[in-house]
Design an enzyme around this catalytic site. Sequence first.
Site, PDB file in Angstrom:
ATOM      1  N   GLY A 102      28.252  47.329  34.905  1.00 20.81           N
ATOM      2  CA  GLY A 102      28.866  46.402  33.961  1.00 20.81           C
ATOM      3  C   GLY A 102      28.021  46.120  32.741  1.00 20.81           C
ATOM      4  O   GLY A 102      28.190  45.088  32.084  1.00 20.81           O
ATOM      5  N   THR A 103      27.125  47.053  32.413  1.00 20.04           N
ATOM      6  CA  THR A 103      26.256  46.861  31.247  1.00 20.04           C
ATOM      7  C   THR A 103      27.064  46.623  29.976  1.00 20.04           C
ATOM      8  O   THR A 103      26.739  45.749  29.162  1.00 20.04           O
ATOM      9  CB  THR A 103      25.335  48.083  31.065  1.00 20.04           C
ATOM     10  OG1 THR A 103      24.559  48.248  32.248  1.00 20.04           O
ATOM     11  CG2 THR A 103      24.426  47.912  29.866  1.00 20.04           C
ATOM     12  N   HIS A 131      19.790  37.405  18.183  1.00 20.17           N
ATOM     13  CA  HIS A 131      19.785  38.759  18.721  1.00 20.17           C
ATOM     14  C   HIS A 131      20.460  38.783  20.099  1.00 20.17           C
ATOM     15  O   HIS A 131      20.183  37.940  20.949  1.00 20.17           O
ATOM     16  CB  HIS A 131      18.351  39.279  18.828  1.00 20.17           C
ATOM     17  CG  HIS A 131      18.246  40.755  19.032  1.00 20.17           C
ATOM     18  ND1 HIS A 131      18.422  41.359  20.263  1.00 20.17           N
ATOM     19  CD2 HIS A 131      17.998  41.767  18.136  1.00 20.17           C
ATOM     20  CE1 HIS A 131      18.269  42.668  20.133  1.00 20.17           C
ATOM     21  NE2 HIS A 131      18.009  42.949  18.852  1.00 20.17           N
ATOM     22  N   ASN A 133      20.133  40.813  22.637  1.00 22.39           N
ATOM     23  CA  ASN A 133      19.248  41.046  23.792  1.00 22.39           C
ATOM     24  C   ASN A 133      18.119  40.024  23.860  1.00 22.39           C
ATOM     25  O   ASN A 133      17.891  39.412  24.913  1.00 22.39           O
ATOM     26  CB  ASN A 133      18.657  42.458  23.746  1.00 22.39           C
ATOM     27  CG  ASN A 133      19.709  43.536  23.860  1.00 22.39           C
ATOM     28  OD1 ASN A 133      20.329  43.898  22.864  1.00 22.39           O
ATOM     29  ND2 ASN A 133      19.925  44.051  25.060  1.00 22.39           N
ATOM     30  N   ASP A 134      17.406  39.836  22.758  1.00 26.59           N
ATOM     31  CA  ASP A 134      16.213  38.994  22.775  1.00 26.59           C
ATOM     32  C   ASP A 134      16.543  37.523  23.006  1.00 26.59           C
ATOM     33  O   ASP A 134      15.761  36.811  23.635  1.00 26.59           O
ATOM     34  CB  ASP A 134      15.450  39.135  21.458  1.00 26.59           C
ATOM     35  CG  ASP A 134      14.886  40.541  21.268  1.00 26.59           C
ATOM     36  OD1 ASP A 134      14.753  41.264  22.279  1.00 26.59           O
ATOM     37  OD2 ASP A 134      14.583  40.906  20.118  1.00 26.59           O
ATOM     38  N   ASN A 143      22.324  43.296  35.934  1.00 31.34           N
ATOM     39  CA  ASN A 143      22.291  43.423  37.387  1.00 31.34           C
ATOM     40  C   ASN A 143      22.259  42.088  38.127  1.00 31.34           C
ATOM     41  O   ASN A 143      22.595  42.043  39.311  1.00 31.34           O
ATOM     42  CB  ASN A 143      21.093  44.275  37.803  1.00 31.34           C
ATOM     43  CG  ASN A 143      21.125  45.654  37.177  1.00 31.34           C
ATOM     44  OD1 ASN A 143      22.157  46.086  36.680  1.00 31.34           O
ATOM     45  ND2 ASN A 143      19.997  46.346  37.186  1.00 31.34           N
ATOM     46  N   HIS A 190      60.950  43.643  70.390  1.00 34.01           N
ATOM     47  CA  HIS A 190      61.319  45.040  70.108  1.00 34.01           C
ATOM     48  C   HIS A 190      62.630  45.105  69.316  1.00 34.01           C
ATOM     49  O   HIS A 190      63.358  46.100  69.392  1.00 34.01           O
ATOM     50  CB  HIS A 190      61.466  45.848  71.409  1.00 34.01           C
ATOM     51  CG  HIS A 190      60.233  45.832  72.263  1.00 34.01           C
ATOM     52  ND1 HIS A 190      59.282  46.825  72.221  1.00 34.01           N
ATOM     53  CD2 HIS A 190      59.798  44.926  73.177  1.00 34.01           C
ATOM     54  CE1 HIS A 190      58.310  46.541  73.075  1.00 34.01           C
ATOM     55  NE2 HIS A 190      58.597  45.395  73.667  1.00 34.01           N
ATOM     56  N   SER A 320      72.257  43.440  42.382  1.00 35.65           N
ATOM     57  CA  SER A 320      72.704  44.811  42.204  1.00 35.65           C
ATOM     58  C   SER A 320      73.323  44.996  40.829  1.00 35.65           C
ATOM     59  O   SER A 320      73.987  44.099  40.306  1.00 35.65           O
ATOM     60  CB  SER A 320      73.737  45.176  43.278  1.00 35.65           C
ATOM     61  OG  SER A 320      74.275  46.462  43.046  1.00 35.65           O
ATOM     62  N   LYS A 326      76.365  40.751  44.813  1.00 39.85           N
ATOM     63  CA  LYS A 326      75.313  41.000  45.799  1.00 39.85           C
ATOM     64  C   LYS A 326      74.051  40.219  45.423  1.00 39.85           C
ATOM     65  O   LYS A 326      73.625  40.215  44.268  1.00 39.85           O
ATOM     66  CB  LYS A 326      74.996  42.485  45.868  1.00 39.85           C
ATOM     67  CG  LYS A 326      74.148  42.873  47.088  1.00 39.85           C
ATOM     68  CD  LYS A 326      74.001  44.393  47.157  1.00 39.85           C
ATOM     69  CE  LYS A 326      73.426  44.850  48.496  1.00 39.85           C
ATOM     70  NZ  LYS A 326      72.079  44.322  48.731  1.00 39.85           N
ATOM     71  N   ASN A 328      70.028  39.693  46.790  1.00 37.95           N
ATOM     72  CA  ASN A 328      68.984  40.234  47.660  1.00 37.95           C
ATOM     73  C   ASN A 328      67.865  39.217  47.873  1.00 37.95           C
ATOM     74  O   ASN A 328      67.710  38.287  47.082  1.00 37.95           O
ATOM     75  CB  ASN A 328      68.408  41.509  47.044  1.00 37.95           C
ATOM     76  CG  ASN A 328      69.441  42.604  46.893  1.00 37.95           C
ATOM     77  OD1 ASN A 328      70.395  42.677  47.673  1.00 37.95           O
ATOM     78  ND2 ASN A 328      69.271  43.449  45.890  1.00 37.95           N
ATOM     79  N   GLU A 333      60.775  40.135  48.825  1.00 35.02           N
ATOM     80  CA  GLU A 333      60.416  41.513  48.467  1.00 35.02           C
ATOM     81  C   GLU A 333      59.210  41.526  47.532  1.00 35.02           C
ATOM     82  O   GLU A 333      58.301  42.357  47.675  1.00 35.02           O
ATOM     83  CB  GLU A 333      61.617  42.206  47.824  1.00 35.02           C
ATOM     84  CG  GLU A 333      62.767  42.429  48.799  1.00 35.02           C
ATOM     85  CD  GLU A 333      64.084  42.791  48.120  1.00 35.02           C
ATOM     86  OE1 GLU A 333      64.984  43.295  48.809  1.00 35.02           O
ATOM     87  OE2 GLU A 333      64.211  42.567  46.890  1.00 35.02           O
TER      88      GLU A 333
END
Length: 461
Positions: A102-103, A131, A133-134, A143, A190, A320, A326, A328, A333
């Site tokens: 993920g850099t 900046h 980064n800094d 990380n 069943h 439908s 109809k 549903n 779903e």
Amino acid sequence: MNSATQYRTEKDPMGRILVPKTAYYGPQTQRAVENFQISGLRLPRSFIKAQGIIKASAATANMNLGMLERDIGQAIVQASEEVIEGKWDNHFVVDVYQAGAGTSQNMNANEVIANRASEILTGSLESYKVHANDHVNMAQSTNDTFPAAIHIAALENMEHRLLPAISNLQKELERKSEAFMPILKSGRTHLHDAVPIRLGQEFAGYAQTIESVYHQIEATLDPFYEIGLGGNAIGTIINTHPDYPQTVIAEIANRTNFPFRQPASMFSYMQNRNAPIRSILALKELAVHLIKITSDLRLLASGPRTGITEISLPNAQPGSTIMPGKVNPAILEMTHMVCCQIIGYEEAIATAGMASQLEINVMSPVIAHTLLESIEILSNAIPTLTTKCVSGIEANEVICKDWMESSLSVVTGLSPLFGYDLASDIGGAADDKDITIEQELEERGLLTEDVRNLIDPRGMV
């Protein structure tokens, strides 16, 4: 309009690159945009918010420890808080499927916040006073910050959205159970007739199942409270003030109202994505149970003229394009489809979790996307299921009674008196003649008051 008015030239360790002039992100994000045109998917708002929380907290911690100039730190905090609020979401543009760990996503946050902080201080995002980064990434690495952002985002979504949604579903199923408890019906095993049961007992089973999985999910939250900020690249706390880890974690806890803590082992935290792996397993269990429940409801409501029809579902929409009138079981779903996706997502996270080689897991972006998407779609689907379907379910008591009375399964009540073989013979004969068990008993001269009580469904539940 020429390129000079549309773009600005920026430089990173790879060289020069054109960046859209109005973009708050910078060269490393632009390279990721050009390299990873894969899915069009972005990490969600909750993850971006978590990144903002981390960057604001890091700047505050570094200021308090004397590591970051206060004017720069305060500008970073302000810019980060704007990210938390969602002001710059359109400038987080890196695809989910990006460079490992993920850099690019981390640099996207660093660059947006750095340029916005520069603008706050100077009036121009091209002043580069702050900046990426800094300053913005001070004492941090992708990380340690990326997994922390996963933990923060997942916790907020599960605590504030998913768990309340599951609880509400469980309570609604309990209400239906109480309302339906007087209604007797034929049980089914069943998919064939079985001994009688109360409709409310069926719904009680559903409610208890959801309550159980609620606690399973709740139990997976604790590992998310471990965030290894300060671990930096591989857990050795390089380039940070010695007090930074506890200081930044305390600041994040203050901002989120969650009791975050340092990991028991910084190295284990860096190497593995334990919390998402455990969490998605519990979400998969929830999905399996929801599929069973929604499938049952579809069966019980099947018809309305040629099915079981023991319950009626609220109508959500036409069903439908060719059959007029109809309707549903659309909500059921939809829920089933969401759950199918969750089951597939569990496999994706398990596979990505296997990619923890040596010091870090480089598949963290897909883990973040998959986990947070799972939480999101469940958090949306379950309230829809509760309010648009379960709360409107009605029992068809007459049909329940008719099916129960036509079932031969009440012959089970005769086994203690007549034995299994004779009871089976009575049931088989009734079936051959298409008559009830009571009628067969009467024909055989076996129908006494005591026998009648044995086949009374009310005594079997």
